[in-house]
Enzyme design. Sequence first.
Site, short mmCIF file in Angstrom:
data_model
loop_
_atom_site.label_atom_id
_atom_site.label_comp_id
_atom_site.label_asym_id
_atom_site.label_seq_id
_atom_site.Cartn_x
_atom_site.Cartn_y
_atom_site.Cartn_z
N SER A 142 0.83 -1.19 0.00
CA SER A 142 0.00 0.00 0.00
C SER A 142 0.87 1.25 0.00
O SER A 142 1.65 1.45 -0.91
CB SER A 142 -0.96 -0.03 1.19
OG SER A 142 -1.92 0.99 1.10
N ASP A 297 -3.17 6.29 -3.90
CA ASP A 297 -1.97 5.70 -3.34
C ASP A 297 -1.43 4.63 -4.30
O ASP A 297 -2.06 4.33 -5.31
CB ASP A 297 -2.23 5.16 -1.92
CG ASP A 297 -3.12 3.93 -1.90
OD1 ASP A 297 -3.83 3.69 -2.89
OD2 ASP A 297 -3.10 3.20 -0.90
N ASP A 299 -1.25 1.39 -4.64
CA ASP A 299 -2.07 0.27 -5.11
C ASP A 299 -3.51 0.68 -5.40
O ASP A 299 -4.36 -0.16 -5.66
CB ASP A 299 -2.02 -0.91 -4.13
CG ASP A 299 -2.72 -0.62 -2.82
OD1 ASP A 299 -2.59 0.52 -2.31
OD2 ASP A 299 -3.37 -1.53 -2.27
N ASP A 301 -6.13 1.84 -3.81
CA ASP A 301 -7.33 1.58 -3.03
C ASP A 301 -7.71 2.78 -2.17
O ASP A 301 -8.76 2.77 -1.53
CB ASP A 301 -7.21 0.30 -2.19
CG ASP A 301 -6.10 0.35 -1.16
OD1 ASP A 301 -5.32 1.33 -1.13
OD2 ASP A 301 -5.99 -0.62 -0.37
#
Length: 558
Positions: A142, A297, A299, A301
Amino acid sequence: MNWQDQYQRWKNDQDLEPQLKEALHNMNENEIEAAFSGTLEFGTGGMRGVLGPGTNRMNVYTVRKAAKGLALYLEEQGMADRGVAVAYDSRYQSREFAVETAKVLGVHGIKTYVFTGVRPTPTLSFAVRHLEAGAGVMITASHNPPEYNGYKVYNEQGAQLPPAQADQMIEQVNTVADELAIAVKDQSEIEAEGLINWIDEAVDEAYLRELKSITYRDDVKRDLSIVFTSLHGTAHNLATRSLAQAGFDHVFAVSEQVEEDPEFSTVKSPNPEEHQAFEYAIAKGQDVDADVLVATDPDADRLGVAAKKADGEYHVLTGNQLGALMLDYKLANMDDVPRNSVMINTIVTSQLGKAVADHYNVTTEHTLTGFKFIAEKIEEYNQSGAHEFVFGYEESYGYLVEDFARDKDAIQSTLLACEMAAYYREQGMTLFDALEQFFERHGYYFEDLHSLKLEGTDGPEQINAIMEDFRFNPVEGAIAVEDYLTGKRTYLESGESVDLNLPASNVVKFWLDDDTWCCLRPSGTEPKMKFYFAVKGETREAADERLKQLKDRVLERL
């Protein structure tokens, strides 16, 4: 074994991967102790850690151990024949870890569906559902620093494993005694046997078709000026394609941050929750006179949005504010809001969202922190028909608009946020003007967050001590305490308790009067704990003062 024995076991392994062997040779004693003291645990949120050699680090061997546990879990559940979808982000070794997963699963005859390039986390969630796979794996850390990577497992609904399933998976991971001895097949072998299937455009196109549903007003002009940045991550391709598909033609990329860079070299932290991540986007916005700035961000999500205020400067909305605005916009513009609609958020999310849901006669459901709990509720209600899901979000910049994915989805959220901003612009308003109307209608809901990092071997002990102190000595002015470890809400004056009806979790929340609360929660993936603060005031000034007093009252105890 103690850490010295573990180190010797790795050092003496003749087949140890050469780069890891070299790194071991260059480590000092303190680094060796940190790398081999304990194991990198696969927990309820998956596995996340610093890259490098050692039992307590992210490397091909700890990844193989997680993949072996997943294979055993799928066999136990009778779902091995459905295969596993695998995606990865732009971090160091992400693609390598994805392939290692396929090589381990291949030993068990389990097919994998692996993307040819980096993809957002919500695309992996969607792929599991679209391909009807038995599970999914996302290689990502993340928004952690560049030296981290991680491993998240998804169930057949495309959601991160809820506690019951996670416990079964963890049990299987823990049966793997020697991570250095796990059998793998060569990549060429699993390709020849059809056990690894490379996927990309077909799944992307299916996902883009679903994204067409994130449109609630066809009459809104799409000439909004948008600056978009993926912060060196995975979102650029699908986000810009989905915006173009929706008719947004004035999208300006932050060119310095389009490149997939595992160092995230232009930001201190690739996290849109932190306002410094918008530095380049703000410069671009000023250059092109943008109406709104959008950042995801690595990734994809999480979504952050900055809009102009009356002073002409860009300011970042909080996750609570953006979530409440998007919820209101969707409910106000749906063709029909079903009578059994439910909005789902978490116990550390502002009460502003509930106030919005109440305004539209929509039920609010609170879950523990973690989007897997929201996804679990979505599936429960889809099966039972008791409620119809209309929106889900967390204060930490994670939102789900439609449930064709089952994790927070920054691509969906980008589309909704941009249509909403375009709508308000036609009314001569910014998102902050709309927010001010919210406050005038519902009350001034303000929030803040304080993170306390406690690294080192005694960090967990310190965190437990702080939690116990607050658990048995409530915050001054509290009228009720919710202890999620015992599952009880206790009213302090009467001593009466009621059940919370949520899974056990080491979280304590203190309620004061008039929708004011604070909450203490240790992180599940990092050596830190978070203090959440939320207040309500009749005016901006009153809410500001109340928030300051609450924070001072709690934090002075530290």
